[in-house]
Design a protein around this motif. Sequence first.
Motif, PDB file in Angstrom:
ATOM      1  N   PRO A   1      -6.990   1.779   3.811  1.00 39.84           N
ATOM      2  CA  PRO A   1      -7.729   1.426   2.660  1.00 39.84           C
ATOM      3  C   PRO A   1      -7.361  -0.263   2.407  1.00 39.84           C
ATOM      4  N   THR A   2      -8.478  -0.914   1.889  1.00 43.99           N
ATOM      5  CA  THR A   2      -8.112  -2.201   1.538  1.00 43.99           C
ATOM      6  C   THR A   2      -7.938  -2.412   0.131  1.00 43.99           C
ATOM      7  N   ARG A   3      -7.332  -3.535  -0.303  1.00 42.65           N
ATOM      8  CA  ARG A   3      -6.796  -3.766  -1.509  1.00 42.65           C
ATOM      9  C   ARG A   3      -7.926  -4.276  -2.469  1.00 42.65           C
ATOM     10  N   LEU A   4      -7.982  -3.793  -3.601  1.00 43.05           N
ATOM     11  CA  LEU A   4      -8.771  -4.040  -4.712  1.00 43.05           C
ATOM     12  C   LEU A   4      -8.464  -5.306  -5.417  1.00 43.05           C
ATOM     13  N   LYS A   5      -9.384  -5.878  -5.985  1.00 44.21           N
ATOM     14  CA  LYS A   5      -9.170  -7.168  -6.733  1.00 44.21           C
ATOM     15  C   LYS A   5      -8.528  -6.728  -7.909  1.00 44.21           C
ATOM     16  N   GLN A   6      -9.226  -5.717  -8.818  1.00 47.27           N
ATOM     17  CA  GLN A   6      -8.918  -5.224  -9.951  1.00 47.27           C
ATOM     18  C   GLN A   6      -8.243  -3.731  -9.594  1.00 47.27           C
ATOM     19  N   PRO A   7      -7.278  -3.375 -10.646  1.00 43.35           N
ATOM     20  CA  PRO A   7      -6.892  -1.949 -10.516  1.00 43.35           C
ATOM     21  C   PRO A   7      -7.683  -0.761 -10.793  1.00 43.35           C
TER      22      PRO A   7
ATOM     23  N   GLU B   1      -2.206   6.112 -14.235  1.00 42.98           N
ATOM     24  CA  GLU B   1      -1.701   5.117 -13.365  1.00 42.98           C
ATOM     25  C   GLU B   1      -2.565   4.054 -12.708  1.00 42.98           C
ATOM     26  N   PRO B   2      -2.068   2.776 -12.391  1.00 45.72           N
ATOM     27  CA  PRO B   2      -3.110   1.610 -12.135  1.00 45.72           C
ATOM     28  C   PRO B   2      -2.726   1.811 -10.501  1.00 45.72           C
ATOM     29  N   PHE B   3      -4.016   1.695  -9.661  1.00 46.27           N
ATOM     30  CA  PHE B   3      -3.692   1.485  -8.452  1.00 46.27           C
ATOM     31  C   PHE B   3      -4.566   0.117  -7.929  1.00 46.27           C
ATOM     32  N   HIS B   4      -4.146  -0.304  -6.640  1.00 49.11           N
ATOM     33  CA  HIS B   4      -5.115  -1.335  -6.168  1.00 49.11           C
ATOM     34  C   HIS B   4      -5.483  -0.740  -4.828  1.00 49.11           C
ATOM     35  N   TYR B   5      -5.336   0.577  -4.628  1.00 52.59           N
ATOM     36  CA  TYR B   5      -6.111   1.110  -3.590  1.00 52.59           C
ATOM     37  C   TYR B   5      -6.933   2.333  -3.995  1.00 52.59           C
ATOM     38  N   ARG B   6      -8.073   2.510  -3.603  1.00 59.78           N
ATOM     39  CA  ARG B   6      -8.441   4.097  -3.482  1.00 59.78           C
ATOM     40  C   ARG B   6      -8.165   4.633  -2.418  1.00 59.78           C
ATOM     41  N   PHE B   7      -7.193   5.859  -2.791  1.00 58.04           N
ATOM     42  CA  PHE B   7      -6.770   6.504  -1.530  1.00 58.04           C
ATOM     43  C   PHE B   7      -7.556   7.659  -1.102  1.00 58.04           C
ATOM     44  N   PRO B   8      -7.444   8.212   0.078  1.00 63.21           N
ATOM     45  CA  PRO B   8      -8.315   9.225   0.470  1.00 63.21           C
ATOM     46  C   PRO B   8      -8.514  10.552  -0.362  1.00 63.21           C
ATOM     47  N   GLU B   9      -9.748  11.076  -0.253  1.00 68.13           N
ATOM     48  CA  GLU B   9     -10.145  12.204  -1.023  1.00 68.13           C
ATOM     49  C   GLU B   9      -9.409  13.345  -0.251  1.00 68.13           C
ATOM     50  N   LYS B  10      -9.157  14.271  -0.980  1.00 68.29           N
ATOM     51  CA  LYS B  10      -8.495  15.352  -0.701  1.00 68.29           C
ATOM     52  C   LYS B  10      -9.168  16.267   0.490  1.00 68.29           C
ATOM     53  N   SER B  11     -10.563  15.999   0.636  1.00 69.64           N
ATOM     54  CA  SER B  11     -11.217  16.908   1.845  1.00 69.64           C
ATOM     55  C   SER B  11     -11.309  15.994   2.888  1.00 69.64           C
TER      56      SER B  11
ATOM     57  N   MET C   1       0.663  -1.173  -0.148  1.00 68.74           N
ATOM     58  CA  MET C   1       0.037   0.157  -0.106  1.00 68.74           C
ATOM     59  C   MET C   1       0.968   1.039   0.025  1.00 68.74           C
ATOM     60  N   LEU C   2       2.011   1.157   0.736  1.00 68.69           N
ATOM     61  CA  LEU C   2       2.898   2.367   0.953  1.00 68.69           C
ATOM     62  C   LEU C   2       3.461   2.543  -0.538  1.00 68.69           C
ATOM     63  N   GLU C   3       3.944   1.481  -1.152  1.00 67.53           N
ATOM     64  CA  GLU C   3       4.496   1.721  -2.540  1.00 67.53           C
ATOM     65  C   GLU C   3       3.624   2.307  -3.379  1.00 67.53           C
ATOM     66  N   GLU C   4       2.449   2.112  -3.358  1.00 68.09           N
ATOM     67  CA  GLU C   4       1.373   2.882  -4.516  1.00 68.09           C
ATOM     68  C   GLU C   4       0.982   4.042  -3.878  1.00 68.09           C
ATOM     69  N   SER C   5       1.028   4.367  -2.722  1.00 69.03           N
ATOM     70  CA  SER C   5       0.783   5.701  -1.981  1.00 69.03           C
ATOM     71  C   SER C   5       2.000   6.708  -2.524  1.00 69.03           C
ATOM     72  N   LEU C   6       3.057   6.179  -2.504  1.00 73.02           N
ATOM     73  CA  LEU C   6       4.300   7.052  -2.690  1.00 73.02           C
ATOM     74  C   LEU C   6       4.359   7.264  -4.200  1.00 73.02           C
ATOM     75  N   THR C   7       3.873   6.341  -5.272  1.00 77.85           N
ATOM     76  CA  THR C   7       3.908   6.301  -6.458  1.00 77.85           C
ATOM     77  C   THR C   7       2.604   7.671  -6.692  1.00 77.85           C
ATOM     78  N   PHE C   8       1.611   7.583  -6.203  1.00 83.87           N
ATOM     79  CA  PHE C   8       0.409   8.442  -6.320  1.00 83.87           C
ATOM     80  C   PHE C   8       1.327   9.736  -5.843  1.00 83.87           C
ATOM     81  N   ASP C   9       1.975   9.875  -4.737  1.00 84.36           N
ATOM     82  CA  ASP C   9       2.142  11.010  -4.496  1.00 84.36           C
ATOM     83  C   ASP C   9       3.244  11.740  -5.299  1.00 84.36           C
TER      84      ASP C   9
END
Length: 584
Positions: free
Chosen positions: A538-544, A520-530, A475-483
């Motif tokens: 966040p829970t891991r999604l089966k499909q990105p 970019e594909p992600f297996h997590y839906r990260f928190p909205e800005k608000s 999850m952290l790898e993906e959040s860092l990619t997102f950032d």
Amino acid sequence: MKIFLTAINAKYIHSNLAVYSLRAYAKDYQDQIVIGEYTINNRVDYILEQIYKAKPDVLCFSCYIWNMDYVEELITEYHKLCPEVPIWVGGPEVSYEVETFLAEHPQVTGVMIGEGERTFQQLCKYYVNQTGSLEEIRGIAFRDQDSGKTVFTPAQEPMNMSDIPFCYDHIENFENRIIYYESSRGCPFNCSYCLSSIDKKLRFRDIELVKKELAFFIEKKVPQVKFVDRTFNCRHDHAMEIWRFVKEHDNGITNFHFEISADLLNEEELALIHDMRPGLIQLEIGVQSTNEITIREIHRTMKLELLKDIVRKIQGGENIHEHLDLIAGLPYEDYATFAKSFDEIYALKPNQLQLGFLKVLKGSYMYEHAAEYETVYHAKTPYEVMKTKWLSFDDVLKIKQVEEMLEVYYNSGQFEITMKVMEPLFDSAFAMFQELGVFYEEKGYFGMSHSRIRRAEILLEFMREQKSEDAVLQMLEESLTFDLYYRENCKSRPFWAPSPAEFKEQTRYYCKNGVKSHVEPFHYRFPEKSKKALNEIPTRLKQPVYMLFDYEKRDPLDHQAHVTEVAAASMTEGAENVGKAKLC
């Protein structure tokens, strides 16, 4: 006759309002006044060379804690070269303990004490016209040539703010720099660490004059105007008039910065600022501590719960960039109570949390009571605290680690999502930054210049040593990619991210404007800005899910890319499956 006003700023983007205000007020002598602006990044030898080449007949320095070491060296070296040139100094750094300063700096002719406009004008008259005497000039101290004793003249009367001329007529000279503006002087509060508390005569510039000058900045599309008023909203009608004016005349570009007391904001003011363009104004809010004993001891007027409520209301409009300030090293605050202050204010999730260390300023209450508080501080500027009766030097060093990690990973805005993901994994936000700081120390990472992607790698390295579960690390790898892509379209791809070949069809379909967007594909839906914080991991999604980063549409407050969730279906299915956008 040439009178040379020297300003040494902390950064190039800063400008020195004081020297421009002095020159503007001494309008009868403007042809004889030259301003030299430099920064602390310039070599002292370079500044010395420039001053020498200017051939001044009188040399003046504007003195603050950030430039005093430079000023003292320049005074010493310049006097060796030109001992016949009178040297005058002014500013908060030399307005206290004047006699001691003159005794330690025999090269200095005199000191302008307190507000300088009228004093400087009279000095110009004295030198240009060669008439009168120094004893006739109010607001100065100088060394008597015969006795060697320091002579103090009577203080100047406080300035009428409306009598000070506008000093930005040549706005072209301030390109790519912050404009500092003053609509009031003095402060109604008695905060013991601050020199503004000494000036109890609160004065305001005529509001019609202020509007005229702000209209000039707006017309010229100045990027930022920073009000230096110590508590901008201490008078309701004054603040409302200015906020209404900048809202009604908004040019879509200029940003206005105000330092306010949040617990003074009322519903009318909140309603007005909520109706402003996002990014039109930004607010700096001093908290300093949440420890009640500390607040009382530093004579600060603050209703903490009301302040928190007001900050949340400000954030509710989602259009104001706000800074909250804390100070380490205040009386009656130890390591544990400071950590508590930090966590209370961090929980508000301001755009920036500025963690500073107490500066024991000459002339302040804190300076006068340093012995009582057993405060040990640096002998040279900026007089920063090293330890107190309640806080050891070891504790100060630990808090400095927190400060640096806070700047890198939170205040930079470069790891927004990852910070939200990591916080629930630690006992507290303070503990998270502290443990990260200890890790940096152990690995020797402090004092090194790291790229943004390297900072991300270090964060992963840190979390691996925390023995985090594989799912958390994924999850952290993906959040860092997102950032990383949130801020810019990365030139180099993080090693843990999937190969672009895996989603080349989506890239080809959605990124028709090249580097100005990225998918970019992600297996997590990260928190909205608000959402300021996560209630659950966040829970891991089966499909990105596929997120589209649009760098042509950026958030006006933090300049992050506009992000939408886009369809992952085959690109041949057509536009009906595309663009089911969800703000992130």
